[in-house]
Design a protein around this motif. Structure first.
Motif, PDB file in Angstrom:
ATOM      1  N   VAL A 159     -64.439  66.709 -14.118  1.00 43.30           N
ATOM      2  CA  VAL A 159     -65.235  66.732 -15.336  1.00 43.30           C
ATOM      3  C   VAL A 159     -65.560  65.298 -15.746  1.00 43.30           C
ATOM      4  O   VAL A 159     -64.657  64.475 -15.925  1.00 43.30           O
TER       5      VAL A 159
ATOM      6  N   GLU B 215     -70.035  63.139 -19.466  1.00 47.56           N
ATOM      7  CA  GLU B 215     -71.195  63.951 -19.828  1.00 47.56           C
ATOM      8  C   GLU B 215     -70.823  65.435 -19.871  1.00 47.56           C
ATOM      9  O   GLU B 215     -71.190  66.150 -20.812  1.00 47.56           O
ATOM     10  N   ASP B 216     -70.065  65.898 -18.877  1.00 49.20           N
ATOM     11  CA  ASP B 216     -69.609  67.293 -18.853  1.00 49.20           C
ATOM     12  C   ASP B 216     -68.732  67.599 -20.066  1.00 49.20           C
ATOM     13  O   ASP B 216     -68.853  68.660 -20.683  1.00 49.20           O
TER      14      ASP B 216
ATOM     15  N   LYS C  20     -70.866  67.918 -23.163  1.00 46.25           N
ATOM     16  CA  LYS C  20     -71.568  69.214 -23.172  1.00 46.25           C
ATOM     17  C   LYS C  20     -70.622  70.348 -23.545  1.00 46.25           C
ATOM     18  O   LYS C  20     -70.982  71.245 -24.305  1.00 46.25           O
TER      19      LYS C  20
ATOM     20  N   ALA D 229     -62.886  71.661 -17.867  1.00 48.04           N
ATOM     21  CA  ALA D 229     -63.789  71.486 -19.018  1.00 48.04           C
ATOM     22  C   ALA D 229     -63.478  72.466 -20.145  1.00 48.04           C
ATOM     23  O   ALA D 229     -64.289  72.647 -21.049  1.00 48.04           O
TER      24      ALA D 229
END
Length: 194
Positions: free
Chosen positions: A135, A138-139, A142, A185
């Motif tokens: 992860v 950016e992940d 999000k 995530a």
């Protein structure tokens, strides 16, 4: 006459710049209005943003994930944190050769405002914390966005709970801290969050 001049100027600009442009001239009783569209009116997905000239998304601005993407386009490497601070996104990037950079991104347009090389010496700890992680920052941004507007995302490389930390703000302004698992995530409330 003004219409022909506008079209000629836009055509010349497109030929010189190598891009495409469209001009629209509207003549009124006392004035004429000219609108020029260029390739910049399309976002990275090819969607038209011409009625969103200031670059804001429908939710009011550039998201943390979009700021990270813009920073990494400017300065390739690994994004380690992003924070909305002093009127801009500040994204810390660990580049090749363990060089640190801070890239500032405009929160309304996603444009790079500036970048500077930083004197950090914790590259080894950061790389160790990211080992085995799938992860990215950016992940993580999000994933945390499902909990509210992300105002910061940061790699926690201290202690045993290595992973991403994110701060969100709800529409009422309430701040919450979240942990984002570096492998799955999954987003969980931060145990230390009051």
């Amino acid at each position: 006459m003004k219409r022909n001049i506008v079209i000629a100027v836009v055509t010349a600009a497109a030929l010189v710049g190598g891009g495409t442009a469209t001009a629209l001239a509207v003549a009124g009783d006392d004035d004429s209005t000219s609108v020029t569209r260029t390739d910049d009116d399309r976002d990275d997905r090819g969607e038209d943003r011409s009625d969103d000239r200031d670059g804001d998304d429908d939710d009011g601005g550039v998201t943390a994930a979009e700021a990270i993407t813009a920073a990494l386009k400017h300065t390739p490497g690994t994004a380690v944190s992003a924070e909305l601070d002093d009127g801009s996104w500040e994204v810390d990037v660990l580049a090749e050769g363990d060089t640190w950079h801070t890239v500032r991104i405009a929160p309304d347009s996603g444009k790079v405002l500036g970048a500077q090389k930083d004197d950090e010496d914790d590259a080894a700890e950061v790389r160790a914390a990211l080992k085995g992680a799938s992860v990215t920052a950016e992940d993580a941004a999000k994933a945390a966005a499902a909990k509210g507007t992300v105002v910061s995302v940061d790699l926690d490389d201290d202690g045993g709970d290595k992973g991403w930390e994110a701060e969100t703000r709800a529409s009422g302004g309430d701040a919450r801290d979240w942990n984002v698992d570096p492998k799955t995530a999954s987003v969980t409330p931060d145990r230390d969050d009051d």
